[in-house]
Design a protein around this motif. Structure first.
Motif, PDB file in Angstrom:
ATOM      1  N   GLY A   9       0.856  -1.180   0.000  1.00  0.00           N
ATOM      2  CA  GLY A   9       0.000   0.000   0.000  1.00  0.00           C
ATOM      3  C   GLY A   9       0.893   1.231   0.000  1.00  0.00           C
ATOM      4  O   GLY A   9       2.014   1.214  -0.530  1.00  0.00           O
ATOM      5  N   ALA A  10       0.403   2.307   0.616  1.00  0.00           N
ATOM      6  CA  ALA A  10       1.150   3.569   0.614  1.00  0.00           C
ATOM      7  C   ALA A  10       2.564   3.368   1.173  1.00  0.00           C
ATOM      8  O   ALA A  10       3.554   3.806   0.572  1.00  0.00           O
ATOM      9  N   MET A  11       2.673   2.680   2.314  1.00  0.00           N
ATOM     10  CA  MET A  11       4.000   2.522   2.940  1.00  0.00           C
ATOM     11  C   MET A  11       4.894   1.540   2.186  1.00  0.00           C
ATOM     12  O   MET A  11       6.084   1.797   1.998  1.00  0.00           O
ATOM     13  N   GLY A  12       4.325   0.410   1.759  1.00  0.00           N
ATOM     14  CA  GLY A  12       5.137  -0.564   1.026  1.00  0.00           C
ATOM     15  C   GLY A  12       5.787   0.075  -0.193  1.00  0.00           C
ATOM     16  O   GLY A  12       6.959  -0.164  -0.505  1.00  0.00           O
ATOM     17  N   THR A  78       3.443  -2.716  11.020  1.00  0.00           N
ATOM     18  CA  THR A  78       1.975  -2.626  11.003  1.00  0.00           C
ATOM     19  C   THR A  78       1.480  -2.196  12.379  1.00  0.00           C
ATOM     20  O   THR A  78       2.121  -2.498  13.395  1.00  0.00           O
ATOM     21  N   THR A  79       0.346  -1.503  12.412  1.00  0.00           N
ATOM     22  CA  THR A  79      -0.222  -1.070  13.695  1.00  0.00           C
ATOM     23  C   THR A  79      -1.572  -1.745  13.938  1.00  0.00           C
ATOM     24  O   THR A  79      -2.117  -2.406  13.052  1.00  0.00           O
ATOM     25  N   GLY A  80      -2.084  -1.556  15.151  1.00  0.00           N
ATOM     26  CA  GLY A  80      -3.433  -2.016  15.467  1.00  0.00           C
ATOM     27  C   GLY A  80      -3.514  -3.440  15.970  1.00  0.00           C
ATOM     28  O   GLY A  80      -4.583  -4.064  15.893  1.00  0.00           O
ATOM     29  N   ASN A 103       5.993   2.938  15.452  1.00  0.00           N
ATOM     30  CA  ASN A 103       6.515   4.117  14.753  1.00  0.00           C
ATOM     31  C   ASN A 103       8.008   3.919  14.561  1.00  0.00           C
ATOM     32  O   ASN A 103       8.729   3.666  15.519  1.00  0.00           O
ATOM     33  N   THR A 104       8.465   4.018  13.319  1.00  0.00           N
ATOM     34  CA  THR A 104       9.874   3.750  13.041  1.00  0.00           C
ATOM     35  C   THR A 104      10.681   5.039  12.875  1.00  0.00           C
ATOM     36  O   THR A 104      11.838   4.979  12.485  1.00  0.00           O
ATOM     37  N   SER A 105      10.074   6.192  13.177  1.00  0.00           N
ATOM     38  CA  SER A 105      10.851   7.441  13.049  1.00  0.00           C
ATOM     39  C   SER A 105      11.747   7.611  14.269  1.00  0.00           C
ATOM     40  O   SER A 105      11.393   7.226  15.386  1.00  0.00           O
ATOM     41  N   LYS A 136      -7.190   8.212   5.140  1.00  0.00           N
ATOM     42  CA  LYS A 136      -7.243   6.786   4.783  1.00  0.00           C
ATOM     43  C   LYS A 136      -6.889   5.861   5.939  1.00  0.00           C
ATOM     44  O   LYS A 136      -7.016   4.645   5.820  1.00  0.00           O
ATOM     45  N   LYS A 137      -6.427   6.426   7.037  1.00  0.00           N
ATOM     46  CA  LYS A 137      -5.988   5.562   8.149  1.00  0.00           C
ATOM     47  C   LYS A 137      -7.179   4.839   8.770  1.00  0.00           C
ATOM     48  O   LYS A 137      -8.187   5.458   9.088  1.00  0.00           O
ATOM     49  N   VAL A 138      -7.043   3.510   8.937  1.00  0.00           N
ATOM     50  CA  VAL A 138      -8.192   2.723   9.396  1.00  0.00           C
ATOM     51  C   VAL A 138      -8.204   2.491  10.902  1.00  0.00           C
ATOM     52  O   VAL A 138      -9.268   2.236  11.480  1.00  0.00           O
TER      53      VAL A 138
HETATM   54  N1  NDP Z   1       5.386   1.720  12.242  1.00  0.00           N
HETATM   55  C1  NDP Z   1       5.329   2.828  11.511  1.00  0.00           C
HETATM   56  O1  NDP Z   1       6.190   3.719  11.614  1.00  0.00           O
HETATM   57  C2  NDP Z   1       4.220   3.008  10.529  1.00  0.00           C
HETATM   58  C3  NDP Z   1       3.221   2.102  10.471  1.00  0.00           C
HETATM   59  N2  NDP Z   1       2.227   2.222   9.546  1.00  0.00           N
HETATM   60  C4  NDP Z   1       1.238   1.166   9.524  1.00  0.00           C
HETATM   61  O2  NDP Z   1       1.483   0.313   8.416  1.00  0.00           O
HETATM   62  C5  NDP Z   1       0.271  -0.258   7.950  1.00  0.00           C
HETATM   63  C6  NDP Z   1       0.102   0.002   6.476  1.00  0.00           C
HETATM   64  O3  NDP Z   1      -0.001   1.394   6.251  1.00  0.00           O
HETATM   65  P1  NDP Z   1      -0.296   1.961   4.778  1.00  0.00           P
HETATM   66  O4  NDP Z   1       0.676   1.403   3.810  1.00  0.00           O
HETATM   67  O5  NDP Z   1      -0.439   3.416   4.932  1.00  0.00           O
HETATM   68  O6  NDP Z   1      -1.735   1.320   4.507  1.00  0.00           O
HETATM   69  P2  NDP Z   1      -2.394   0.926   3.115  1.00  0.00           P
HETATM   70  O7  NDP Z   1      -3.839   0.727   3.396  1.00  0.00           O
HETATM   71  O8  NDP Z   1      -2.008   1.891   2.064  1.00  0.00           O
HETATM   72  O9  NDP Z   1      -1.723  -0.493   2.747  1.00  0.00           O
HETATM   73  C7  NDP Z   1      -1.979  -1.660   3.512  1.00  0.00           C
HETATM   74  C8  NDP Z   1      -1.513  -2.916   2.792  1.00  0.00           C
HETATM   75  O10 NDP Z   1      -1.997  -4.045   3.513  1.00  0.00           O
HETATM   76  C9  NDP Z   1      -2.962  -4.754   2.717  1.00  0.00           C
HETATM   77  N3  NDP Z   1      -4.152  -5.092   3.522  1.00  0.00           N
HETATM   78  C10 NDP Z   1      -4.881  -4.259   4.245  1.00  0.00           C
HETATM   79  N4  NDP Z   1      -5.868  -4.916   4.883  1.00  0.00           N
HETATM   80  C11 NDP Z   1      -5.743  -6.192   4.558  1.00  0.00           C
HETATM   81  C12 NDP Z   1      -6.450  -7.365   4.913  1.00  0.00           C
HETATM   82  N5  NDP Z   1      -7.473  -7.367   5.779  1.00  0.00           N
HETATM   83  N6  NDP Z   1      -6.061  -8.546   4.385  1.00  0.00           N
HETATM   84  C13 NDP Z   1      -5.057  -8.562   3.510  1.00  0.00           C
HETATM   85  N7  NDP Z   1      -4.326  -7.476   3.156  1.00  0.00           N
HETATM   86  C14 NDP Z   1      -4.667  -6.305   3.680  1.00  0.00           C
HETATM   87  C15 NDP Z   1      -3.337  -3.832   1.594  1.00  0.00           C
HETATM   88  O11 NDP Z   1      -3.710  -4.585   0.467  1.00  0.00           O
HETATM   89  P3  NDP Z   1      -4.868  -4.050  -0.480  1.00  0.00           P
HETATM   90  O12 NDP Z   1      -4.231  -2.965  -1.288  1.00  0.00           O
HETATM   91  O13 NDP Z   1      -5.270  -5.256  -1.237  1.00  0.00           O
HETATM   92  O14 NDP Z   1      -5.963  -3.546   0.421  1.00  0.00           O
HETATM   93  C16 NDP Z   1      -2.038  -3.062   1.369  1.00  0.00           C
HETATM   94  O15 NDP Z   1      -1.126  -3.844   0.631  1.00  0.00           O
HETATM   95  C17 NDP Z   1      -0.832   0.356   8.832  1.00  0.00           C
HETATM   96  O16 NDP Z   1      -1.081  -0.534   9.908  1.00  0.00           O
HETATM   97  C18 NDP Z   1      -0.191   1.630   9.354  1.00  0.00           C
HETATM   98  O17 NDP Z   1      -0.746   2.107  10.528  1.00  0.00           O
HETATM   99  C19 NDP Z   1       2.206   3.233   8.649  1.00  0.00           C
HETATM  100  C20 NDP Z   1       3.186   4.181   8.667  1.00  0.00           C
HETATM  101  C21 NDP Z   1       4.261   4.153   9.621  1.00  0.00           C
END
Ligand code: NDP
Ligand SMILES: O=C(O)C1=N[C@H](C(=O)O)C[C@H](O)C1
Length: 249
Positions: A9-12, A78-80, A103-105, A136-138
């Protein structure tokens, strides 16, 4: 370092971009959305040294199973996660090195250090954590807000309060108010507010791009590569992470 990026997603996507600017080998990308990349870790054939995971808690079991089967380190950003999921991470870390941080900052690592010193001195101040993120944050509150709450709870006898709506009563001294703002494209803001009588003190971290998180995750990956099994975070990788995360892009 042969890197596997899990979650595209956005971060990957930013991790891939930053990794390429650092001439790191992105050996595989797993994108649940599909496209040109494998949708599952089970489909990965490339030689991989470390996994960076920015995905969703629903995929945790897959990530841990992959790391254990290959005996390679994991960076879980990943969070949550629930308490049970965090316990699974801890259990797996007895077999492989796992870096896990909401948070990796480097700035948030510094903020945590500041809280460790400051919070014991703040008796008499009410503490509230306020975070703001993009639309977009869930998950809410953010993982970082939870991380900061744990740091505060470790130093003062407070209990997080997530919703004051159902009550009509004055704030108790032992409350730790948690507040989430969602909107626009905010990369991530975290404020710890100390409210006293006739004064306020605020400690605030603002992410100015998503690159800061990607850079920190890559630094963590490089740092745990040769570590023994165990659970790592920015605090216990503090010394090593310092010089890497401060490298200019
Ligand atoms: N530790 C840190 O410093 C940071 C942590 N984060 C965390 O990283 C995570 C990802 O952030 P971000 O990239 O912005 O989010 P995105 O929603 O942009 O991307 C999430 C990715 O996970 C996949 N995904 C989401 N839900 C599911 C599911 N239920 N089953 C399978 N695949 C799923 C998505 O696939 P698909 O596209 O198919 O939905 C996508 O590839 C979040 O938890 C966020 O809070 C973010 C920034 C910094
Ligand atoms: O989803 C995000 O974007 C972010 N998530 C992390 C969190 O939940 O704390 C870290 C950062 O603030 C960005």
């Amino acid at each position: 370092m042969n890197l596997l990026i899990h979650g595209y997603g956005a971060m990957g996507q930013i991790v891939e971009e930053v990794a390429r600017t650092q001439n790191l080998n992105v050996a595989a990308i797993v994108s649940p959305a599909g496209g040109e990349h494998p949708v599952s870790l089970q489909d990965v054939e490339a030689e991989v040294d470390v996994v960076i995971d920015f995905s969703n808690p629903a995929l945790l079991d897959d990530v841990l199973a992959f790391g254990k089967a290959k005996q390679i380190p994991l960076v879980i950003a990943t969070t949550g996660f629930s308490e049970a999921e965090l316990a699974k991470i801890e259990a797996a870390s007895q077999e492989i090195p796992i870096f896990q941080s909401y948070n990796t900052s480097y700035g948030i690592a510094l903020l945590k250090q500041l809280l460790d010193q400051l919070v014991p001195l703040t008796l008499g101040y009410d503490i509230e954590v306020i975070e703001a993120h993009h639309r977009k944050k869930v998950d809410a509150p953010s993982g970082t807000a939870e991380l900061l709450a744990r740091a505060i709870e470790a130093k003062r006898d407070v209990t997080p309060v997530y919703d004051r709506t159902p009550r009509r009563e004055a704030r108790a001294a032992d409350e730790l108010g948690m507040h989430s703002v969602r909107g626009g494209t905010i990369f991530g803001e975290h404020t710890v507010l100390f409210a006293g009588d006739d004064e306020m003190l605020e400690l605030k971290h603002t992410a100015l791009s998503k690159r800061v998180f990607a850079n920190g995750a890559l630094a963590a990956a490089a740092t745990i590569l040769d570590r023994p099994a165990g659970l790592y975070n920015l605090t216990n990788l503090y010394e090593e992470a310092t010089h890497v995360t401060h490298k200019r892009l």
